[in-house]
Design an enzyme around this catalytic site. Structure first.
Site, PDB file in Angstrom:
ATOM      1  N   ASP A  34       0.851  -1.193   0.000  1.00 19.77           N
ATOM      2  CA  ASP A  34       0.000   0.000   0.000  1.00 19.77           C
ATOM      3  C   ASP A  34       0.885   1.241   0.000  1.00 19.77           C
ATOM      4  OD1 ASP A  34      -1.804   2.135   0.827  1.00 19.77           O
ATOM      5  OD2 ASP A  34      -3.161   0.551   1.501  1.00 19.77           O
ATOM      6  N   HIS A  98     -10.507  -5.541  -2.459  1.00 16.61           N
ATOM      7  CA  HIS A  98      -9.129  -5.518  -1.986  1.00 16.61           C
ATOM      8  C   HIS A  98      -9.100  -5.813  -0.501  1.00 16.61           C
ATOM      9  CE1 HIS A  98     -10.579  -1.346  -1.618  1.00 16.61           C
ATOM     10  NE2 HIS A  98      -9.674  -1.149  -0.680  1.00 16.61           N
ATOM     11  N   HIS A 100      -6.759  -5.838   2.975  1.00 19.78           N
ATOM     12  CA  HIS A 100      -5.606  -5.235   3.639  1.00 19.78           C
ATOM     13  C   HIS A 100      -4.979  -6.279   4.557  1.00 19.78           C
ATOM     14  CE1 HIS A 100      -6.723  -0.961   2.743  1.00 19.78           C
ATOM     15  NE2 HIS A 100      -7.916  -1.512   2.644  1.00 19.78           N
TER      16      HIS A 100
END
Ligand SMILES: [Zn+2]
Length: 149
Positions: A34, A98, A100
């Site tokens: 990220d 998505h 994390h």
């Protein structure tokens, strides 16, 4: 493969039109760091195909994401070192599935507090610019994490 969306950031990353700092890649998934990490090692796992949210994706894709997330979490716990790693699907910012994965140094690492700055006047401003890491810094993190085996 399912459809991609021309104007979707994560579809562009999945097609490598935008090159992220990649940690792992499979036929269907891409794992990359990220650029606005909550903690060093904060990675995203996306399917290359476009699905808006995790509940829109086939279960096989979600299961593959979870399997990769477990491998990455174990690695992150080794190198940082922390007792816990977090894993979550969001979708509040970009409507492309998505997940994390990040080392948890504090239990509050997953709250939105990390994204909030409070100027002197007490005004609450949302922003992540102070967390953005440059490509060179991200490449150093990739070297530290190494290949996911
Ligand atoms: Zn997309």
């Amino acid at each position: 493969m399912a459809a991609v969306k021309a104007d979707c950031l994560f579809c562009k990353i999945g097609r490598r039109e935008i090159e992220p700092v990649v940690l792992a890649e499979t036929e269907r998934l891409l794992v990359f760091l990220d650029r606005n990490p909550i903690r060093e090692g904060h990675a995203l796992i996306i399917p290359k195909a476009h699905y808006d949210y995790f509940d829109d994706a086939p279960l096989a894709v979600v299961n593959e994401i979870t399997a990769l997330a477990q491998r990455l979490a174990k690695r992150l716990k080794e190198i940082y070192p922390v007792e816990k790693a977090a894993y979550m699907f969001s979708g509040g910012d970009i409507a492309h599935v998505h997940a994390h994965v990040l080392p948890l140094h504090k239990n509050s690492d997953l709250t939105s507090l990390r994204y909030v700055t409070a100027p002197a006047q007490g005004e609450i401003v949302l922003g992540m610019a102070h967390l953005t890491q440059e490509a060179e810094a991200l490449a150093a993190v990739r070297e530290k994490i190494g290949p996911l085996t």
